[in-house]
Design a protein around this motif. Structure first.
Motif, short mmCIF file in Angstrom:
data_model
loop_
_atom_site.label_atom_id
_atom_site.label_comp_id
_atom_site.label_asym_id
_atom_site.label_seq_id
_atom_site.Cartn_x
_atom_site.Cartn_y
_atom_site.Cartn_z
N GLN A 37 -1.79 -5.37 17.90
CA GLN A 37 -3.12 -4.79 17.70
C GLN A 37 -4.43 -5.85 18.51
OE1 GLN A 37 -2.39 -2.11 16.18
NE2 GLN A 37 -4.91 -2.63 15.70
N LEU A 38 -3.58 -6.77 19.10
CA LEU A 38 -4.49 -7.94 20.68
C LEU A 38 -4.85 -7.15 21.09
CD1 LEU A 38 -4.24 -11.64 18.29
CD2 LEU A 38 -5.97 -9.75 18.53
N CYS A 39 -3.64 -6.63 21.56
CA CYS A 39 -3.80 -6.24 23.38
C CYS A 39 -4.70 -4.91 23.69
CB CYS A 39 -2.16 -6.14 23.55
SG CYS A 39 -0.82 -6.65 24.13
N PRO A 40 -4.89 -3.95 23.09
CA PRO A 40 -5.99 -3.38 23.22
C PRO A 40 -7.53 -3.75 23.41
CG PRO A 40 -4.43 -2.46 21.56
CD PRO A 40 -4.03 -3.27 21.88
N CYS B 28 0.91 -1.08 -0.24
CA CYS B 28 -0.04 -0.10 0.62
C CYS B 28 0.56 1.35 0.11
CB CYS B 28 -0.95 -0.11 1.29
SG CYS B 28 -0.11 0.51 2.79
N PRO B 29 0.62 2.65 -0.05
CA PRO B 29 1.23 3.77 -0.55
C PRO B 29 2.06 3.93 1.40
CG PRO B 29 -1.12 4.27 -1.07
CD PRO B 29 -0.67 2.50 -0.32
N ALA B 30 3.09 4.26 0.93
CA ALA B 30 3.50 4.43 2.46
C ALA B 30 3.56 5.69 2.86
CB ALA B 30 5.26 4.86 2.04
N TRP B 31 2.53 6.82 2.59
CA TRP B 31 2.04 7.59 3.31
C TRP B 31 1.13 7.04 4.67
CZ3 TRP B 31 -3.40 8.16 2.60
CH2 TRP B 31 -3.49 7.62 1.54
N LEU B 32 0.18 5.99 3.55
CA LEU B 32 -0.97 5.41 4.22
C LEU B 32 0.14 5.44 6.55
CD1 LEU B 32 -3.83 4.60 4.17
CD2 LEU B 32 -3.07 2.22 4.10
N CYS B 33 1.01 5.10 5.77
CA CYS B 33 2.16 4.76 7.74
C CYS B 33 1.14 6.11 8.50
CB CYS B 33 3.16 4.89 7.50
SG CYS B 33 3.91 3.88 7.41
N TRP B 34 1.47 7.63 8.17
CA TRP B 34 0.54 9.09 9.06
C TRP B 34 -0.40 8.60 9.96
CZ3 TRP B 34 4.78 10.88 10.73
CH2 TRP B 34 5.64 11.35 10.86
N LEU B 35 -1.55 8.00 8.67
CA LEU B 35 -2.95 7.63 9.84
C LEU B 35 -2.78 7.25 10.86
CD1 LEU B 35 -5.22 6.85 5.95
CD2 LEU B 35 -4.45 9.20 7.90
N LEU B 36 -1.88 6.86 11.12
CA LEU B 36 -1.47 6.47 12.47
C LEU B 36 -1.50 6.91 13.32
CD1 LEU B 36 1.32 3.03 12.02
CD2 LEU B 36 -1.13 3.13 12.62
N VAL B 37 -1.79 7.93 13.11
CA VAL B 37 -1.08 9.58 14.38
C VAL B 37 -2.80 9.61 14.56
CG1 VAL B 37 -0.01 11.60 14.76
CG2 VAL B 37 1.10 9.81 13.59
N VAL B 38 -3.55 9.20 13.68
CA VAL B 38 -4.50 9.98 13.77
C VAL B 38 -5.95 9.60 14.91
CG1 VAL B 38 -7.03 10.28 12.38
CG2 VAL B 38 -4.83 11.11 11.07
N PRO B 39 -6.22 9.93 15.77
CA PRO B 39 -6.80 9.72 16.85
C PRO B 39 -8.47 8.67 16.53
CG PRO B 39 -6.39 11.25 17.47
CD PRO B 39 -6.22 11.37 15.87
N VAL B 40 -9.01 8.52 15.58
CA VAL B 40 -10.62 7.13 15.18
C VAL B 40 -9.62 6.63 14.06
CG1 VAL B 40 -12.24 7.71 14.70
CG2 VAL B 40 -11.72 9.18 15.81
N LEU B 41 -8.74 6.35 13.67
CA LEU B 41 -8.13 5.70 11.93
C LEU B 41 -6.86 4.87 12.98
CD1 LEU B 41 -8.39 8.26 9.44
CD2 LEU B 41 -10.00 6.36 10.32
N ASN B 42 -6.40 5.19 14.13
CA ASN B 42 -4.97 4.48 14.15
C ASN B 42 -5.29 3.07 14.56
OD1 ASN B 42 -6.45 4.54 16.61
ND2 ASN B 42 -4.61 5.44 17.39
N TYR B 43 -6.36 2.93 15.02
CA TYR B 43 -7.13 1.05 15.51
C TYR B 43 -6.86 0.46 14.53
CZ TYR B 43 -7.78 -2.77 17.52
OH TYR B 43 -7.70 -3.91 18.80
N PRO B 44 -8.12 0.93 13.01
CA PRO B 44 -8.31 0.49 11.86
C PRO B 44 -7.19 0.25 11.17
CG PRO B 44 -9.85 1.66 12.31
CD PRO B 44 -8.83 2.00 13.66
N VAL B 45 -6.90 1.40 10.87
CA VAL B 45 -5.18 1.47 10.08
C VAL B 45 -3.64 0.36 10.52
CG1 VAL B 45 -3.35 2.99 9.35
CG2 VAL B 45 -5.93 3.42 9.27
N GLY B 46 -3.83 0.40 12.35
CA GLY B 46 -2.92 -0.31 12.73
C GLY B 46 -3.10 -1.89 12.12
N TRP B 47 -4.44 -2.02 11.86
CA TRP B 47 -5.29 -3.25 11.78
C TRP B 47 -4.45 -3.66 10.19
CZ3 TRP B 47 -5.34 -8.12 13.95
CH2 TRP B 47 -5.98 -7.67 15.15
#
Length: 143
Positions: free
Chosen positions: A95-98, A41-60
């Motif tokens: 991802q499973l710990c939370p 996937c695009p490299a910039w997608l990593c930065w969505l891990l910083v967005v509070p609402v998106l960090n968990y689904p993007v982290g998956w």
């Protein structure tokens, strides 16, 4: 006394945010070091891990799947493949710990144990990602 405690807590919070952004920057530079046609996937997608609402689904998407798959595609070395498998396992733990803490966190000792596992896994993931970036992939301009 309460003012000093609140200042210390704010400093700890800022330090954690800074370290997390540094972690995401490491992931982004690792993804950017692999040619764009070999990325999952695009490299910039990593930065969505910083967005509070998106960090968990993007982290998956990113931690257990996209980054290890990109690393595997970027090199044919057996050492890289072994480290990519380790990144996959660590990404699942992160991802499973939370998720487990949400359902099993009624007991405070389990919550503390899950936090320690999460923190250790994040550091381990970071170290492996950084070692992959520096040893096996030549860094180039971030895109």
């Amino acid at each position: 006394m309460a003012t000093i405690l609140s200042i210390v807590m704010m400093l700890i919070l800022f330090a954690m945010v800074f370290l997390y952004i540094w972690f995401v920057k490491t992931l982004h530079s690792l993804m950017s070091a692999v040619s764009s046609e070999k990325r999952f996937c695009p490299a910039w997608l990593c930065w969505l891990l910083v967005v509070p609402v998106l960090n968990y689904p993007v982290g998956w998407l990113m931690l257990p799947f996209a980054i290890p798959k990109t690393v595997k595609n970027g090199s044919e070395s057996k050492a890289v493949i072994v480290k990519a498998k380790l990144l996959f396992k660590l990404g699942l733990v992160i991802q499973l710990c939370p998720l487990f803490a949400t359902y099993l966190g009624r007991v405070s000792m389990i919550e503390v144990l899950l936090f320690i596992i999460l923190f250790a896994s994040l550091i381990w993931y970071w170290v492996v990602a950084h070692s992959l970036k520096t040893q096996y992939f030549q860094t180039k301009a971030i895109s």
